[in-house]
Enzyme design. Structure first.
Site, PDB file in Angstrom:
ATOM      1  N   ASP A   1      -8.223   5.247   3.558  1.00 29.59           N
ATOM      2  CA  ASP A   1      -7.279   5.812   2.600  1.00 29.59           C
ATOM      3  C   ASP A   1      -8.015   7.025   2.048  1.00 29.59           C
ATOM      4  O   ASP A   1      -8.887   6.889   1.191  1.00 29.59           O
ATOM      5  CB  ASP A   1      -6.977   4.805   1.487  1.00 29.59           C
ATOM      6  CG  ASP A   1      -5.971   5.359   0.490  1.00 29.59           C
ATOM      7  OD1 ASP A   1      -5.852   6.602   0.395  1.00 29.59           O
ATOM      8  OD2 ASP A   1      -5.305   4.563  -0.198  1.00 29.59           O
ATOM      9  N   HIS A   2      -7.679   8.204   2.565  1.00 30.47           N
ATOM     10  CA  HIS A   2      -8.552   9.351   2.292  1.00 30.47           C
ATOM     11  C   HIS A   2      -8.617   9.696   0.807  1.00 30.47           C
ATOM     12  O   HIS A   2      -9.552  10.337   0.355  1.00 30.47           O
ATOM     13  CB  HIS A   2      -8.121  10.578   3.112  1.00 30.47           C
ATOM     14  CG  HIS A   2      -6.884  11.247   2.614  1.00 30.47           C
ATOM     15  ND1 HIS A   2      -5.633  10.900   3.033  1.00 30.47           N
ATOM     16  CD2 HIS A   2      -6.717  12.231   1.708  1.00 30.47           C
ATOM     17  CE1 HIS A   2      -4.751  11.648   2.407  1.00 30.47           C
ATOM     18  NE2 HIS A   2      -5.370  12.468   1.598  1.00 30.47           N
TER      19      HIS A   2
ATOM     20  N   HIS B   1      -2.183   5.201  -1.596  1.00 36.42           N
ATOM     21  CA  HIS B   1      -2.937   6.031  -2.543  1.00 36.42           C
ATOM     22  C   HIS B   1      -2.700   5.643  -4.004  1.00 36.42           C
ATOM     23  O   HIS B   1      -3.640   5.474  -4.766  1.00 36.42           O
ATOM     24  CB  HIS B   1      -2.564   7.508  -2.386  1.00 36.42           C
ATOM     25  CG  HIS B   1      -2.630   8.009  -0.972  1.00 36.42           C
ATOM     26  ND1 HIS B   1      -3.638   7.650  -0.110  1.00 36.42           N
ATOM     27  CD2 HIS B   1      -1.819   8.844  -0.281  1.00 36.42           C
ATOM     28  CE1 HIS B   1      -3.442   8.244   1.057  1.00 36.42           C
ATOM     29  NE2 HIS B   1      -2.346   8.969   0.982  1.00 36.42           N
TER      30      HIS B   1
END
Ligand code: NAP
Length: 503
Positions: free
Chosen positions: A185-186, A248
């Protein structure tokens, strides 16, 4: 999160080597890691995809990507040439397992050259329907290694609902151990997001205030000026709920809501995060009606240019029911947060691109100042700005200079740009380095992904089964549908924004 680096020889295999993600994010991140001295002494990067390319052509392709998208600008030729010596290409069609032979030979050639300590990382930057096929082929060709020498990175989306996420977890864990699986999950690799942990758990003044006694409500707002662009086909199957909130935004809720971990161990931190997801109040039909809002943009004007409505974007159905905006009120049912609403919203084609977390504190218990001296009375707010500004602001009441006693809100600001001269790494740099060093702290564990889906499934199902009659319901360049204002206004609040320049 690294403090010192010593890496074993590493082979990085990128499935989807010719794709957008590799060109825009992964290749620039790897080149920057190399430039900054973080790559192992011995390493090989092998790109794979269906099209037939030579090593040379692949190097040129990714150099174009780095030149266009790297935070550090165009490559320095001498440095690039040295980096490119480590870059190779092996065509594979993952839907035709017999084509894995060359890739296997390529991997084994490097393994032999690098020695027995070599670790292999597989990065799956391909469409999600190919994730299981790749995992199965790696197993079939005996390339799945073990906990010590092999890791697999899975891009988002991880499943499109609880059932598919469980299925994917089941396939992956039948081939790899949980310690080998890095669900990315960047957002968690962003500097300001990582700083939330430092801010909360490396400072003693905050903890006594971080609870329902002092906090009024929390807002998390991740807004984008861009529309879906050429990703309409993908977005049709996702929507704001799946694309942003399930991963996010819920991860940001976890960082704000989690209890203090006893140490910095990856599993300890992930245990604390998953506790938040498990404590979040499940949605019943009434909650979906009153605590959720969906939206879809119509055409409008952005910076003097007319932009199409969502239903007119390429790859989007003319009667699409996909939401490009979502706002939800959550509650975390535990001792710390009982009764404190967490409002989250996200959307495309909104007025501003920004990611803000605002914690609003309760008002003072008793006002001693006469109303004539309080120009703009405002409760204290802590605002964590993730992008574009990278800052933490504490908004407090202050006395305006002068002979009269006049109060107004002022900001105490910790601003990255003003405080540090070093440039922040891109999220993908941090996360790729974490994968190389075997640090899973910033990656989602199977139970985190499943808990997030479990929480949202009633909303997913309700929105899918009942078509919105009001779509499209917000204009491009606005702050989203009016119902989103009403959602928070009903509780006496409004969405906060920072007066940031549009970028
Ligand atoms: P993309 O541009 O469409 O790239 C897909 C890649 O997969 C291409 O290299 C393609 O090359 C390869 N490919 C397709 N079918 C294949 C097959 N049968 N066998 C082997 N390779 C195959 O997609 P993307 O935007 O890079 O996204 C990749 C993944 O990352 C997706 O899961 C996406 O959700 C995720 N992601 C992307 C971004 C982003 O900014 N792009 C951000 C977050 C997450 P060939 O056509 O030559 O085979």
């Amino acid at each position: 999160m690294k403090t010192s680096i010593s890496l074993n020889p590493t082979i990085i295999v990128i499935f989807g080597g010719t794709g957008d993600l590799n060109l825009r994010k992964l290749a620039p991140a790897l080149y920057n890691l190399y430039s900054d001295g973080y790559m192992p002494e011995k390493y090989a990067i092998i790109g794979t995809a269906r099209r037939k390319l030579t090593d040379e052509k692949f190097r040129e392709t990714i150099m174009d990507g780095v030149n266009s998208f790297s935070r550090s600008g165009k490559v320095k030729q001498e440095k690039w040439n040295k980096f490119a010596e480590h870059v190779f290409y092996s065509p594979v069609d993952v839907e035709a397992p017999e084509t894995f032979g060359d890739l296997k030979a390529n991997i084994e050639r490097h393994q032999k050259e690098f020695g027995p300590d070599t670790q292999i990382l597989y990065y799956l930057a391909v469409a999600p329907n190919l994730f299981p096929l790749i995992a199965k082929c790696l197993s079939k060709y005996k390339l799945a290694g073990n906990e010590d020498n092999c890791r697999i990175v899975i891009e988002k989306p991880f499943g499109r609902d609880l059932e598919t996420a469980k299925e994917l977890n089941c396939i992956l864990t039948s081939i790899f151990s949980e310690k080998q699986i890095y669900r990315i999950d960047h957002y968690l690799g962003k500097e300001t997001v990582q700083n939330i942990m430092a801010f909360r758990f490396a400072n003693s003044f905050l903890e006594p205030l971080w609870n329902r006694t002092y906090i009024d409500h929390v807002q998390i707002s991740v807004t984008e000026q861009l529309g879906v662009g050429d990703r309409g086909g993908y977005y049709e199957g996702a929507g704001a709920l799946r694309d942003m909130i399930q991963n996010h935004l819920l991860q940001l809720v976890c960082l704000i809501g989690m209890e203090t971990p006893v140490n910095f161990d990856a599993d300890e931190i992930r245990n604390k995060k998953v506790d938040v997801l498990k404590a979040m109040r499940p949605f019943g039909p009434e909650d979906i009606r009153f605590s959720t809002v969906r939206g879809q943009y119509t055409k409008g004007w952005v910076e003097g240019k007319e932009v199409p409505g969502y239903r007119h974007e390429t790859g989007v159905a003319p009667d699409s029911n996909t939401e490009t905006f979502a706002a939800i009120k959550f509650f975390v049912d535990n001792w710390r947060w009982q009764g404190v609403p967490f409002y989250v919203r996200t959307g495309k084609r909104l007025f501003q691109t920004s990611s803000l977390i605002t914690i609003q504190f309760k008002d003072v218990p008793h006002h001693i100042f006469p109303s004539t001296v309080t120009e703009h009375w405002q409760q204290n707010r802590l605002i964590i700005s993730i992008q574009p500004e990278m800052s933490i602001r504490l908004q407090v009441q202050g006395k305006r200079p002068g002979l009269d006693m006049v109060l107004n809100p002022v900001d105490m600001v910790f601003d990255y740009k003003g405080t540090y001269t070093t440039e922040s790494p891109e999220a993908y740099e941090t996360l790729l380095l974490d994968v190389m060093t075997g640090d899973q702290t910033q990656f989602m564990r199977a139970d985190q992904v499943e808990s997030a889906w479990e929480l949202l499934m009633p909303v997913v199902n309700a929105w899918e089964s009942k078509k919105s009659l009001s779509f499209p319901n917000y204009t491009a360049d606005s702050w989203g549908p009016e119902d989103a204002e009403a959602l928070i206004a009903r509780d006496g609040f409004h969405w906060f924004t920072l007066p940031l320049n549009k970028d």
